[in-house]
Enzyme design. Structure first.
Site, PDB file in Angstrom:
ATOM      1  N   ILE A 145       0.868  -1.170   0.000  1.00  0.00           N
ATOM      2  CA  ILE A 145       0.000   0.000   0.000  1.00  0.00           C
ATOM      3  C   ILE A 145       0.906   1.221   0.000  1.00  0.00           C
ATOM      4  CG2 ILE A 145      -2.028  -1.063   1.060  1.00  0.00           C
ATOM      5  CD1 ILE A 145      -1.189   0.002   3.735  1.00  0.00           C
ATOM      6  N   ASP A 146       0.398   2.346  -0.474  1.00  0.00           N
ATOM      7  CA  ASP A 146       1.218   3.538  -0.630  1.00  0.00           C
ATOM      8  C   ASP A 146       1.726   4.058   0.709  1.00  0.00           C
ATOM      9  OD1 ASP A 146       0.632   3.439  -3.343  1.00  0.00           O
ATOM     10  OD2 ASP A 146      -1.123   4.735  -3.134  1.00  0.00           O
ATOM     11  N   LYS A 147       2.792   4.830   0.646  1.00  0.00           N
ATOM     12  CA  LYS A 147       3.397   5.418   1.843  1.00  0.00           C
ATOM     13  C   LYS A 147       2.357   6.132   2.701  1.00  0.00           C
ATOM     14  CE  LYS A 147       6.517   9.162   3.218  1.00  0.00           C
ATOM     15  NZ  LYS A 147       7.419  10.246   2.748  1.00  0.00           N
ATOM     16  N   ARG A 246      -7.093   5.649  -5.773  1.00  0.00           N
ATOM     17  CA  ARG A 246      -6.823   7.075  -5.984  1.00  0.00           C
ATOM     18  C   ARG A 246      -7.081   7.476  -7.435  1.00  0.00           C
ATOM     19  NH1 ARG A 246      -0.845   7.505  -3.772  1.00  0.00           N
ATOM     20  NH2 ARG A 246      -1.177   9.743  -4.116  1.00  0.00           N
TER      21      ARG A 246
END
Length: 313
Positions: A145-147, A246
């Site tokens: 998962i993204d930062k 997103r």
């Protein structure tokens, strides 16, 4: 000692008509989407790029038919060190670990992020009990998962577990539920976004809905709560593409609150990074077949955001 020039990989191509007038650094990044613009600019500065046999600056505008030569250096061997970083562990046995990742933590080391990542923490916690299929930089990492996305991640502690979890992801049998706050009032109660995702042809560090060089992507969403100008939604992933939620929400006109890449330039809400949380992860245990389902409460910053939105409504 081996001459360093012998280990450089040579690439040579002629500038097509559609790239005439394009900056040299941008054109090279478009030539191979795995090369970041930053890396390309380093190669140009180091004299590893030639146009018709001559060195040029990154802002040089290419002409149709010119020959571009690139000597690509080998990737630096990454040394990943164990760091005693606290982990929020929600499930653990001899095969699998489920971690609740905080917002702001990078999953695995890469350019500019050699320390402080989830992998650095896992190496300290698990020692040598992590699958090696992902390579030196990604031991145990099955998915990411993204930062600036918080929430649950599955970690494989051996290769058997890794292969099983990856197979479940490919079969779309892993349950992945996210909560997100988006700009705008979504008028319908639920929906499905089916739109292919690939590298943005203009902004190469971003993803976008594109039909060339893209991958099938499906996101299902349900409205949970509406506020004055924003909506809380639940998203279920059928596929797992980079930045999928997103990109998909921006595509239908409802970008995520706080998203620094796909949202409005000015963030007026009390949250740093996109308001996105991986709330639920469900999978079949790799060894026993038992169904494992873990749920993580919202992080404090998203709870504060929702309190603010409710008070404004």
């Amino acid at each position: 000692m081996e001459d360093s020039l012998d280990i450089l990989k040579h690439h040579e191509w002629q500038v097509p008509e559609n790239l005439a007038g394009t900056r040299l650094d941008k054109a090279i990044a478009l030539y191979n989407e795995e090369w970041s613009r930053v890396r390309v600019q380093e190669w140009i500065r180091d004299g590893l790029v030639r146009v018709n046999g001559s060195a040029k600056k990154g802002n040089y505008r290419l002409k149709h038919g010119e020959t571009v030569e690139i000597q690509v250096p080998p990737a630096e061997e990454l040394q990943v060190i164990a760091e005693p970083i606290p982990l929020d562990i929600r499930y653990e046995d001899e095969d699998v670990l489920v971690v609740n990742k905080p917002r702001g933590m990078v999953v695995h080391p890469g350019p500019g992020n050699h320390t402080g990542t989830l992998v650095n923490a896992l190496l300290a916690h698990c020692k040598d009990e992590l699958s090696g299929i992902g390579g030196v930089a990604r031991p145990g990492i099955v998915h990411r998962i993204d930062k600036d996305t918080s929430g649950l991640l599955m970690i494989a502690k051996n290769d058997l577990a890794h292969q099983s979890l990856v197979a479940q992801l490919k079969e779309h049998s892993v349950e992945r539920v996210y909560l997100a706050v988006v700009h705008g009032l979504i008028p319908h109660e639920n929906g499905t976004i089916e739109a292919p995702i690939g590298r943005d042809p203009v902004h190469r560090q971003r993803m976008a809905v594109v039909h060339k060089n893209s991958k099938h992507a499906v996101t299902h969403f349900t409205v949970r709560e509406r506020f004055a100008g924003t909506t809380l939604i639940e998203c279920r992933l059928e596929t797992g593409r980079t930045h999928q939620i997103r990109v998909h929400m921006k595509y239908i006109g409802f970008p995520l609150v706080g998203d620094p890449v796909y949202g409005p330039k000015k963030n007026i809400y009390p949250i740093e990074g996109q308001a996105l949380h991986a709330q639920v992860i469900g999978f079949a245990h790799p060894r026993t077949g038992e169904q494992i389902r873990i749920e993580a409460e919202l992080p404090r910053d998203m709870e504060r955001l929702l309190q603010t939105l409710r008070s404004q409504s």
